[in-house]
Design a protein around this motif. Structure first.
Motif, short mmCIF file in Angstrom:
data_model
loop_
_atom_site.label_atom_id
_atom_site.label_comp_id
_atom_site.label_asym_id
_atom_site.label_seq_id
_atom_site.Cartn_x
_atom_site.Cartn_y
_atom_site.Cartn_z
N UNK A 176 0.84 -1.18 0.00
CA UNK A 176 0.00 0.00 0.00
C UNK A 176 0.88 1.23 0.00
N UNK A 177 0.30 2.36 -0.42
CA UNK A 177 1.06 3.61 -0.51
C UNK A 177 0.25 4.73 0.12
N UNK A 178 0.86 5.50 1.00
CA UNK A 178 0.22 6.67 1.60
C UNK A 178 1.06 7.89 1.30
N UNK A 179 0.46 8.88 0.70
CA UNK A 179 1.13 10.11 0.32
C UNK A 179 1.03 11.12 1.47
N UNK A 180 2.14 11.43 2.08
CA UNK A 180 2.13 12.38 3.20
C UNK A 180 2.13 13.83 2.71
N UNK A 181 2.40 14.03 1.43
CA UNK A 181 2.40 15.37 0.84
C UNK A 181 1.05 15.61 0.18
N UNK A 182 0.27 16.56 0.68
CA UNK A 182 -1.08 16.80 0.17
C UNK A 182 -1.11 17.67 -1.07
N UNK A 183 0.05 18.01 -1.61
CA UNK A 183 0.07 18.91 -2.76
C UNK A 183 -0.27 18.21 -4.07
N UNK A 184 -0.22 16.88 -4.08
CA UNK A 184 -0.56 16.18 -5.31
C UNK A 184 -1.25 14.86 -4.96
N UNK A 185 -1.90 14.27 -5.95
CA UNK A 185 -2.67 13.05 -5.75
C UNK A 185 -2.02 11.90 -6.50
N UNK A 186 -2.36 10.64 -6.17
CA UNK A 186 -3.37 10.21 -5.21
C UNK A 186 -2.89 10.35 -3.76
N UNK A 187 -3.85 10.53 -2.87
CA UNK A 187 -3.51 10.66 -1.46
C UNK A 187 -3.05 9.33 -0.88
N UNK A 188 -3.62 8.25 -1.42
CA UNK A 188 -3.18 6.92 -1.00
C UNK A 188 -3.65 5.88 -2.01
N UNK A 189 -3.00 4.74 -1.98
CA UNK A 189 -3.43 3.56 -2.74
C UNK A 189 -3.51 2.43 -1.72
N UNK A 190 -4.73 1.93 -1.47
CA UNK A 190 -4.93 1.00 -0.36
C UNK A 190 -5.76 -0.20 -0.80
N UNK A 191 -5.22 -1.42 -0.65
CA UNK A 191 -6.02 -2.62 -0.92
C UNK A 191 -7.04 -2.83 0.20
N UNK A 192 -8.29 -3.17 -0.17
CA UNK A 192 -9.32 -3.38 0.85
C UNK A 192 -10.18 -4.59 0.48
N UNK A 193 -10.90 -5.08 1.47
CA UNK A 193 -11.96 -6.05 1.24
C UNK A 193 -13.09 -5.74 2.21
N UNK A 194 -14.26 -5.39 1.68
CA UNK A 194 -15.40 -5.09 2.54
C UNK A 194 -15.96 -6.35 3.18
#
Length: 297
Positions: free
Chosen positions: A260-278
């Motif tokens: 997974x990837x979390x972007x700590x810099x809010x100046x550009x996107x994506x803010x995060x890439x997160x695998x999920x399962x509901x």
């Protein structure tokens, strides 16, 4: 919703009453007050001009002026004209041909191809209960859910009907759903790792449709949720997700069970890439926490 007005083609305020005998003044007609949900636009049906944009609960605006009553002959009586034979006619009220359009007001809008798990996610993390089934286009109308993020924080999520290629040109549900995304603060792209389309293809088509529909949509902050990760063999899912993150230009990703990837810099996107399962609740709490934090940053 605006279902109250379905099939109603003419809406008129009450007419005033004429004056009576003995110089009695006529009665004014009652105002016609139309109650609509927040997010409703009143649009001129001929020109397409947005006349009113009602976003706030309790907001009340004067739309059309009523007519003005005339003056009876008694009002023109004078010392030189004791029995006037003329009166002043009234003035017609305004009328206009309009249409109502509702654009949902939400913090997060879910965007993805049909049957990628949008309805399942919103039903898992909120009290919204959209239809969920194993076929495409189960969501035919947008629905809203309030997500409890803890510590007295919450945000509103909108489940938008699925996009197909050419939606910006009116294909599928077309403009019926795209207009609802315009008012969301944040877009969450939902990409299905088990779909026959690659993650890259899904993302490119979705971004293209949003950009073609509105440049404003293409500039909104967004994040990516990769759904149904537990429907594949773990090693296959890991490889697909890792490849996608690298193709997005990110090498400094983290790894739990899945990358997974979390972007700590809010100046550009994506803010995060997160695998999920509901279904198995994988990373759902983490998704809520990050979305809440990004919305408040």
């Amino acid at each position: 919703t605006l279902s109250t007005y379905r099939g109603k083609h003419h809406l008129k305020a009450e007419k005033g009453r004429p004056g009576g005998i003995r110089k009695m003044t006529g009665r004014s007609g009652e105002d016609l007050v139309l109650v609509v949900p927040p997010g409703t636009q009143v649009i001129d049906d001929e020109t397409g001009e947005v006349i009113l944009d009602l976003r706030t609960v309790g907001e009340k605006k004067l739309f059309l002026e009523g007519g003005k009553g005339g003056l009876g002959n008694a009002r023109f009586k004078s010392s030189t004209n004791q029995r006037p034979t003329y009166a002043q006619p009234g003035i017609e009220g305004e009328s206009r041909v309009v249409r109502f359009e509702l654009k949902l007001i939400a913090d997060v809008g879910l965007v993805g191809f049909p049957n990628v798990g949008k309805s399942t996610l919103i039903s898992t993390i909120s009290s919204a209960r959209p239809e969920v089934a194993d076929y495409e286009f189960t969501t035919l109308i947008p629905s809203l859910g309030v997500v409890d993020a803890g510590d007295y924080h919450s945000f509103v999520m909108a489940d938008i009907p699925g996009i197909i290629g050419g939606a910006s040109e009116g294909k599928g549900l077309g403009h019926e759903f795209l207009r609802h995304i315009e008012r969301t603060k944040y877009i969450l792209f939902m990409l299905d790792v088990a779909n026959y389309r690659s993650l890259e293809e899904q993302f490119e088509v979705l971004k293209k449709e949003l950009t073609n529909y509105s440049q404003m949509l293409s500039s909104k902050k967004y994040a990516i949720a990769i759904t149904r990760v537990d429907s594949l063999v773990e090693s296959e899912a890991v490889l697909k997700i890792e490849t996608f993150i690298r193709n997005c230009g990110f090498e400094n990703f983290q790894k739990d069970i899945y990358p997974f990837y979390i972007n700590e810099d809010n100046d550009f996107s994506p803010s995060f890439i997160l695998p999920i399962s509901s279904v198995s609740y994988l990373n759902i709490k983490k998704l809520i926490f990050i979305l809440d934090k990004k919305l408040r940053d």
